[in-house]
Design an enzyme around this catalytic site. Structure first.
Site, short mmCIF file in Angstrom:
data_model
loop_
_atom_site.label_atom_id
_atom_site.label_comp_id
_atom_site.label_asym_id
_atom_site.label_seq_id
_atom_site.Cartn_x
_atom_site.Cartn_y
_atom_site.Cartn_z
N ILE A 1 -5.79 -27.94 2.82
CA ILE A 1 -5.34 -26.67 1.97
C ILE A 1 -6.22 -25.68 2.39
O ILE A 1 -7.55 -25.61 2.54
CB ILE A 1 -5.45 -26.92 0.44
CG1 ILE A 1 -4.57 -28.10 0.11
CG2 ILE A 1 -4.93 -25.58 -0.17
CD1 ILE A 1 -4.49 -28.42 -1.33
N CYS B 1 0.82 -1.11 -0.06
CA CYS B 1 0.08 -0.14 -0.19
C CYS B 1 0.65 1.43 -0.01
O CYS B 1 0.24 2.44 -0.23
CB CYS B 1 -0.83 0.08 1.14
SG CYS B 1 -1.97 -1.44 1.18
N GLY C 1 -6.33 -14.14 1.41
CA GLY C 1 -5.91 -12.87 0.81
C GLY C 1 -6.52 -12.54 -0.51
O GLY C 1 -7.60 -12.85 -0.71
#
Lengths: 560, 560
Positions: free
Chosen positions: A274, A42, A278
């Protein structure tokens, strides 16, 4: 227990460090295909702009520092190319040497993020996205090599595109902003984006709406879809991002309808060994529970941590996403949470709208700045569905209060009850958030009836008469064509002058209009208040291209 | 329906204007004993300091403007001296002419506010409170008449006292601040007030704790209880306020145990025709439902509006009070909500404490400022009981988020779930509020055990050994006497060096200490983390007068 994490930035690294704190004995390997881990995504645009001057400050951690503190085995320049779910192994390629290895796992966390969705980017020009440290190094090197004033074309007027514009302008670059849609800052509703558009013009940005990039022109410039050619030493492609799901998809991991990897509340995929977190992962919308894509560092961090909790057997579930987001642009702040009006309209969902234009703090104390707020409400339940705010200081505070209120399940009317900190340099005795609540409460109780800026023309066509209750001076300085001017303080004495028709009253921001509507309705007249007043109407018609002169947020004074 | 309102500032005027909007036909008379209505109380100190330069900006409304817009009959310089509840009349005295009249009412609203609780103010000196426009006019005239540098004694280091100090210093006045208690800013816990104390010293204020004013000295100065004499052209008495209940009490209106007028959820007193609002009224505490006094403009406005709703027959009840409050002092901001630790201790109520020291926004973006946060939690329910924050920018935002979370019933752990707006100039990917939640969650889950700064000495006396996990350089720059220094990154390799005793680890702000505690506890050691680290400990012992050198918030750098 051996955990492999694919991707070493926000979500992956949050998972890795939390997992270590929960389990000293875990084997944790992080594969990152890039050369850097845990960098400040960012912050990248601000390094381009020279606002952040120390490149190393963007690199929050290194493989060495993470090894020393968290005993993480962090391998940069390593791309995971395949997952063998049966064998529970991943294939890994060293990106510089091409060396291939296989690594086994007990648990696998996919945190590869998103990749830039490239638009129509003409060949032959230096076109970069703005996603990685490499991008930033290339852009700054390229700009440093330009003789004279550099020119850039930025494609896409979303968060990254606008941040790129701000920082390029800050560096003295001439910028053409090319946007496919009919407004800048698509997450906002059009009338709320009007001050952003105007700010771009004030800063000398050449904004091209309803436009795409067509080709490289013969002279080396960029040819746009309207046939014009603009100069460009650099093209920044910020059309958007797409979740990077190719690795997961090839391994048969379920991809959601939104295009992101589908996970449950523990960030688990359809393979119980798994997990995924994000920007590559589908989020659950807090408003309607649907799957959607939101690419925010905060969510990535939170869900990364929740993933580690799940793997370590701690209770911890990733909650739904509100999509809170914020943009800084030349001193202006634009922030949002939840759904926009256009999204509600697309979904056919009933909604009530409130626009206000308060000051950031008591106007008698120096330095108050104006802001425009929009609140979207479920008319059946009074639940807050979303909000947008644009203005100067204090915008970030108010959006965070609303995000918290939504998480706490507070209704729009109960915003009146919030006891917010007041001293004149911070707020008003009735904070802008309380004021939003009062308007919402009046609408819910039927104390006020409102008409929106985009409903005005149809209402007048159906016979409604518009009464501007501002002062004669304000009316003279600019008004809505065809409105009658009867200042509020004279209204009670001039009732006889009003036509025998449905009335719509308006003032500058909506507050005097409310008082006027109360006076008229108690006198038996059919009256509605123009929500947000002249200011929202002006922004709205400007956003439709119907006003020759845009309003300027920064130069706009605090309402009296 | 005829409504008489006694008092024309925040609560009374909010009731009057709302009542008019709800009822065009109501007779509404407002009696104000002072010469001004609807003035900006909270701005008065800043006019003294010259921050607000336009005196007229403090006078938000006049009887004329209120008459024109709201048809209110506002009579300033009129004091209501008695209520005849049987006859439903009030006796009114014109304060300048002494003329007496009687006015009947259907509904009566008591909004007379509070009066200054004067301390020991020596006769013979110009002693003023700082409550009214008259006070401010007198103070500014007096200061203008002083030749050379003026001196002032301010009595009481609460909100008004500290605002007076700031503004007097801003005007160049030498200030002695006399406080009866053992700390400045009594609403805060001592360790959280330490930065305020230090800031006062930095600004040259002569702060006298545990001190009162005794008498006027022979030479015209002020003699303090310690025998010293300080110069004073002016004494500002800001010991506190008391609810002005004399009118109500004489009429047999019930006064609550707190000393304020007792009202129900509709602001109704024991006489169904008489309502009361504002600083003169007892509030209901949101934490335990007890009656208490809170003198805040925001509550007065909110409750004034609720009173009008009640009178007009609209549903509307005044909700309990959290006591959110904020102080600005020389660029420092101190804000609080709910209960303090000392209040919890006094009430014998179980509580868990979290101290953090985050930055206002991402530290890689310029301009981040430090803040110190304290969260108080019910260990049984995880409910948030209170919070205090002191620091630079962003303090007001975080206290408002916490106030909203408390209103929404969010637990401390669920602060992790808040989706707050993040771009690097506004926040961090994990906002300080999220971080508070993570610490709270770790404590609630037993992932971390903590020891508070004031528990450290006893724990060490009982055999605990203190391990400082900061770097050798940080340790050398200042440490807690007797601590062992083992930097965090070396801890796993140096476990054998640690003594066979209960351990307390600490770092600068608590975060590395948490990681260290996780490492040690997973290695089977008995370990606790010093909450808030070296920084909270330093503030704490400073607040006890045990440290010769105070820490300085403003010059304190952001933690690495």
């Amino acid at each position: 227990m051996k955990t492999i994490i694919v991707g070493g930035v926000a979500g992956g690294m949050s998972a890795a460090t939390r997992l270590r704190r929960l389990d000293e004995t875990a084997d944790i390997i992080v594969f990152e295909r890039g050369h850097y881990v845990s960098f400040a995504n960012c912050g990248l645009p601000y390094y381009v702009g020279g606002v952040i001057t120390d490149r190393s400050s963007l690199l929050l951690q290194t493989p060495e520092s993470l090894g020393a503190r968290f005993r993480l085995d962090v391998r940069v320049d390593h791309e995971v190319t395949a997952i063998d779910r049966e064998a529970k192994t991943v294939s890994v390629r060293q990106t510089q040497t091409g060396a291939l290895t296989t690594e086994s796992y007990d648990r696998l966390i996919l945190a590869a993020g998103a990749t830039a969705r490239t638009g129509i980017t003409p060949a032959g020009l230096a076109t970069r996205t703005l996603r990685t440290v490499d991008d930033v190094d290339h852009i700054t090197a390229l700009l440093a090599g330009v003789t004279g004033r550099a020119s850039a074309v930025v494609i896409g007027a979303g968060f990254i595109g606008l941040e790129a514009v701000e920082n390029l302008v800050h560096r003295g670059v001439h910028v053409t902003l090319v946007e496919f849609g009919s407004q800048v800052f698509g997450p906002f509703d059009a009338e709320m984006a009007a001050p952003i558009f105007d700010e771009l013009l004030v800063r000398g940005v050449d904004v091209r709406l309803n436009t795409t990039v067509a080709a490289v022109a013969a002279d080396g410039g960029v040819e746009l879809s309207d046939g014009s050619v603009v100069p460009a030493d650099l093209v920044i492609d910020s059309v958007g991002v797409l979740p990077d799901t190719s690795l997961a998809a090839r391994a048969g991991i379920t991809i959601g309808a939104s295009g992101g990897i589908a996970v449950d509340g523990s960030q688990q995929t359809n393979d119980p060994s798994i997990y995924a977190v994000g920007d590559g992962v589908e989020k659950i919308d807090a408003i309607d529970g649907s799957g959607l894509l939101i690419t925010m560092a905060g969510l990535a961090n939170r869900h990364g941590r929740a993933t580690a909790d799940s793997i370590a057997g701690e209770p911890g579930s990733a909650s739904p996403a509100l999509g809170t987001a914020i943009l800084g642009l030349f001193g202006l702040t634009a922030a949002m949470v939840g759904w926009s009006e256009k999204r509600l309209v697309r979904a056919g969902r009933a909604h009530r709208v409130v626009h206000t234009h308060p000051a950031s703090h008591a106007t008698y104390y120096p330095g108050a700045e104006g802001m425009s707020m929009k609140l979207l409400i479920d008319p059946a339940t009074d639940a807050i569905l979303g909000a947008q705010i644009v203005g100067g200081s204090g915008v970030d505070k108010r959006i965070d209060i609303l995000a918290t209120a939504m998480t706490g399940g507070l209704t729009a009317s109960s915003l009146t009850r919030l006891e917010l900190a007041y001293a004149p340099q911070y707020s008003a005795a009735k904070d802008p958030i309380n004021q939003l609540g009062y308007v919402a409460e009046n609408l819910a109780a039927g104390t006020t009836r409102a008409v929106q800026w985009h409903e005005l023309a149809a209402a007048r066509a159906a016979g409604a008469v518009l009464v501007d209750v501002r002062s004669a001076g304000e009316f003279a300085a600019g008004n809505i064509p065809g409105a009658i001017n009867v200042p509020l303080d004279e209204l009670r004495d001039r009732l006889a002058e009003l036509p025998d028709a449905p009335l719509i009253v308006h003032c500058q921001v909506g507050q005097r209009g409310h008082t006027a509507a109360r006076i008229l309705s108690q006198n038996g007249l059919d009256v509605r208040n123009l929500d947000g007043g002249y200011r929202t109407w002006t922004a709205g018609v400007t956003s439709l291209g119907l006003m020759p002169t845009a309003i300027t947020m920064n130069s706009d004074r605090i309402p009296a």
